[in-house]
Scaffold this motif. Structure first.
Motif, PDB file in Angstrom:
ATOM      1  N   ASP A 263      63.975 -32.125  32.688  1.00  9.67           N
ATOM      2  CA  ASP A 263      62.771 -31.360  32.368  1.00  9.67           C
ATOM      3  C   ASP A 263      61.706 -31.481  33.457  1.00  9.67           C
ATOM      4  O   ASP A 263      60.932 -30.549  33.683  1.00  9.67           O
ATOM      5  N   GLU A 264      61.660 -32.641  34.125  1.00  8.36           N
ATOM      6  CA  GLU A 264      60.677 -32.825  35.188  1.00  8.36           C
ATOM      7  C   GLU A 264      60.989 -31.958  36.406  1.00  8.36           C
ATOM      8  O   GLU A 264      60.094 -31.613  37.179  1.00  8.36           O
ATOM      9  N   ALA A 265      62.268 -31.621  36.578  1.00  5.60           N
ATOM     10  CA  ALA A 265      62.671 -30.808  37.733  1.00  5.60           C
ATOM     11  C   ALA A 265      62.466 -29.315  37.507  1.00  5.60           C
ATOM     12  O   ALA A 265      62.361 -28.545  38.469  1.00  5.60           O
ATOM     13  N   VAL A 266      62.405 -28.902  36.245  1.00  7.09           N
ATOM     14  CA  VAL A 266      62.360 -27.473  35.905  1.00  7.09           C
ATOM     15  C   VAL A 266      61.239 -26.714  36.609  1.00  7.09           C
ATOM     16  O   VAL A 266      61.490 -25.651  37.195  1.00  7.09           O
ATOM     17  N   PRO A 267      59.974 -27.167  36.585  1.00 10.62           N
ATOM     18  CA  PRO A 267      58.900 -26.390  37.226  1.00 10.62           C
ATOM     19  C   PRO A 267      59.115 -26.171  38.720  1.00 10.62           C
ATOM     20  O   PRO A 267      58.808 -25.100  39.251  1.00 10.62           O
ATOM     21  N   PHE A 268      59.658 -27.162  39.401  1.00  6.65           N
ATOM     22  CA  PHE A 268      59.880 -27.036  40.844  1.00  6.65           C
ATOM     23  C   PHE A 268      60.997 -26.040  41.136  1.00  6.65           C
ATOM     24  O   PHE A 268      60.910 -25.261  42.084  1.00  6.65           O
ATOM     25  N   ILE A 269      62.045 -26.074  40.321  1.00  8.89           N
ATOM     26  CA  ILE A 269      63.158 -25.137  40.499  1.00  8.89           C
ATOM     27  C   ILE A 269      62.705 -23.716  40.194  1.00  8.89           C
ATOM     28  O   ILE A 269      63.045 -22.770  40.910  1.00  8.89           O
ATOM     29  N   LEU A 270      61.922 -23.571  39.129  1.00 10.81           N
ATOM     30  CA  LEU A 270      61.418 -22.246  38.762  1.00 10.81           C
ATOM     31  C   LEU A 270      60.568 -21.654  39.879  1.00 10.81           C
ATOM     32  O   LEU A 270      60.719 -20.473  40.235  1.00 10.81           O
ATOM     33  N   LYS A 271      59.714 -22.447  40.460  1.00  7.60           N
ATOM     34  CA  LYS A 271      58.848 -21.975  41.547  1.00  7.60           C
ATOM     35  C   LYS A 271      59.678 -21.515  42.743  1.00  7.60           C
ATOM     36  O   LYS A 271      59.385 -20.487  43.361  1.00  7.60           O
ATOM     37  N   ALA A 272      60.731 -22.259  43.050  1.00  6.40           N
ATOM     38  CA  ALA A 272      61.548 -21.941  44.224  1.00  6.40           C
ATOM     39  C   ALA A 272      62.461 -20.742  44.007  1.00  6.40           C
ATOM     40  O   ALA A 272      62.695 -19.958  44.930  1.00  6.40           O
ATOM     41  N   LEU A 273      62.961 -20.587  42.782  1.00  4.95           N
ATOM     42  CA  LEU A 273      63.974 -19.553  42.537  1.00  4.95           C
ATOM     43  C   LEU A 273      63.429 -18.253  41.965  1.00  4.95           C
ATOM     44  O   LEU A 273      64.157 -17.286  41.851  1.00  4.95           O
ATOM     45  N   GLY A 274      62.162 -18.247  41.582  1.00  8.80           N
ATOM     46  CA  GLY A 274      61.637 -16.966  41.122  1.00  8.80           C
ATOM     47  C   GLY A 274      60.740 -17.007  39.922  1.00  8.80           C
ATOM     48  O   GLY A 274      61.090 -16.449  38.875  1.00  8.80           O
ATOM     49  N   ALA A 275      59.601 -17.676  40.041  1.00  8.32           N
ATOM     50  CA  ALA A 275      58.609 -17.625  38.967  1.00  8.32           C
ATOM     51  C   ALA A 275      58.168 -16.176  38.805  1.00  8.32           C
ATOM     52  O   ALA A 275      57.869 -15.484  39.768  1.00  8.32           O
ATOM     53  N   GLY A 276      58.124 -15.693  37.559  1.00 10.54           N
ATOM     54  CA  GLY A 276      57.781 -14.296  37.302  1.00 10.54           C
ATOM     55  C   GLY A 276      59.015 -13.438  37.107  1.00 10.54           C
ATOM     56  O   GLY A 276      58.950 -12.377  36.491  1.00 10.54           O
ATOM     57  N   ILE A 277      60.148 -13.882  37.634  1.00  7.84           N
ATOM     58  CA  ILE A 277      61.416 -13.180  37.458  1.00  7.84           C
ATOM     59  C   ILE A 277      62.272 -13.936  36.455  1.00  7.84           C
ATOM     60  O   ILE A 277      62.806 -13.376  35.504  1.00  7.84           O
ATOM     61  N   LEU A 278      62.390 -15.233  36.704  1.00  4.61           N
ATOM     62  CA  LEU A 278      63.079 -16.122  35.771  1.00  4.61           C
ATOM     63  C   LEU A 278      62.055 -16.768  34.848  1.00  4.61           C
ATOM     64  O   LEU A 278      60.854 -16.754  35.125  1.00  4.61           O
ATOM     65  N   THR A 279      62.515 -17.333  33.769  1.00  2.00           N
ATOM     66  CA  THR A 279      61.625 -18.044  32.865  1.00  2.00           C
ATOM     67  C   THR A 279      61.943 -19.530  32.893  1.00  2.00           C
ATOM     68  O   THR A 279      63.039 -19.937  33.298  1.00  2.00           O
ATOM     69  N   GLU A 280      60.999 -20.330  32.436  1.00  2.00           N
ATOM     70  CA  GLU A 280      61.216 -21.763  32.379  1.00  2.00           C
ATOM     71  C   GLU A 280      62.376 -22.097  31.439  1.00  2.00           C
ATOM     72  O   GLU A 280      63.165 -23.002  31.705  1.00  2.00           O
ATOM     73  N   ALA A 281      62.488 -21.341  30.349  1.00  2.00           N
ATOM     74  CA  ALA A 281      63.575 -21.575  29.395  1.00  2.00           C
ATOM     75  C   ALA A 281      64.938 -21.310  30.035  1.00  2.00           C
ATOM     76  O   ALA A 281      65.907 -22.038  29.778  1.00  2.00           O
TER      77      ALA A 281
END
Length: 338
Positions: A263-281
């Protein structure tokens, strides 16, 4: 007056502290090429946590859509490090590029996801060879499967699994070379019947196309299927060895965090792979289902890499065999782990 002197003294102390900080005094610029997949997650954690700066490294993350593209930059001396598929590195090494793998990053990443009639044919057939024949007879055309360009791990792995593991003539299907994003969109748009993809593309397709099916899992493709690796340019030089040691130490730290506290890694991965396109879930689901695939010991993938290189030589994609052991620096990894 006393307060003025105090604040001046505090300012001088702060400046001196910054000046003598080891990280601030000796930041080494490191350009690292990567592909936008979950197998690069360690890099996103390192960058997001700010750990690199603590080690005196100023990371510049350079995104590529395929490892074959990153290799061109590596061969031109434009990269210091590489986190992507391993097979293009063998080609680079054969051409004299001074690059060595110091760690694995993930295994069994690639899966074959299908839709529509091909997914139905696979579900109702005893094997993939029968499924392809059934599809061709019913649809009046060959099934179309997307992979990345020839020489990439996805393309080679697909052909190996079809020809070697299932005795399927690849002339009975159309293999289309597309980059990661294009392959994902092609599946969603129905332009291809299946694609060889990694996470998080697999989760996105499942969400948008609930009738899609995983036709071949990563382990079914090949046990210990080689995925992303961490490689260093000029590892034999003092600068390359220093960069390699620091990056490997951070890579091990990031892998541990991903496996123990995803869970701690999720925000960093989301930012790198496409925040706004992908979701945190979506990132959380993709990561939670694949934490066991994150490995670091490069020795674990050598046998599978050798199999795929032998197959590439048979295909003619690779002209000269590179001793696989020459690409890997196992002693570097073992020394640091100890």
């Amino acid at each position: 007056m006393v307060l003025t002197l105090f604040w001046r003294a505090l300012s001088v102390f702060s400046i001196v502290t910054v000046l003598i900080s080891p990280a601030a005094a000796s930041q080494t610029s490191v350009k690292i090429g990567y592909i936008p997949v979950l197998g690069s997650a360690q890099l996103f954690v390192i960058d997001g946590e700010g750990w690199a700066k603590e080690e005196g490294l100023n990371l510049e993350l350079i995104r590529f859509q395929a490892g074959t593209q990153a290799i061109q930059a590596l061969a031109a001396g434009q990269l210091d490090a590489y986190l992507a598929g391993v097979l293009p590195l063998l080609v680079a090494r054969a051409k004299g590029v001074d690059v060595r793998v110091i760690a694995a990053a993930a295994i069994e990443e690639l899966q074959l996801v299908g839709r529509g009639p091909l997914a139905g044919a696979v579900a109702s057939s005893v094997d993939i060879k029968s499924a392809i024949l059934k599809f061709t007879q019913e649809q009046g055309r060959k099934p179309k499967i997307a992979a990345q360009p020839q020489g990439s791990v996805p393309d080679t792995l697909l052909r190996y699994w079809l020809e070697i593991e299932n005795s399927v003539d690849t002339q009975s299907i159309d293999i289309v070379g597309l980059d990661i994003d294009a392959a994902q969109q092609a599946v969603l748009a129905g332009q291809v019947d299946a694609a060889v993809l990694r996470e998080p593309a697999l989760t996105v397709i499942r969400d948008r196309l609930p009738t899609s099916k995983v036709l071949v899992t990563g382990r079914q493709f090949m046990p210990d299927q080689p995925g992303s690796v961490l490689a260093i340019y000029g590892l034999g030089t003092a600068n390359g060895a220093e960069i390699g040691e620091k990056l490997l130490r951070l890579h091990l730290r990031a892998t541990n965090l991903i496996k123990t506290h995803p869970d701690e890694a999720v925000p960093f991965i989301l930012k790198a792979l496409g925040a706004g396109i992908l979701t945190e879930a979506q990132i959380r689901r993709a990561l939670t289902g694949t934490t066991s695939s994150f490995v670091t010991d490069p020795a674990q993938i050598i046998e599978a890499v050798a199999k795929l290189q032998d197959f590439e030589i048979r295909l003619g994609t690779v002209k000269t065999a590179t001793p696989v052991a020459d690409l890997f620096d196992l002693d570097f990894y073992r020394r640091l782990v100890k």
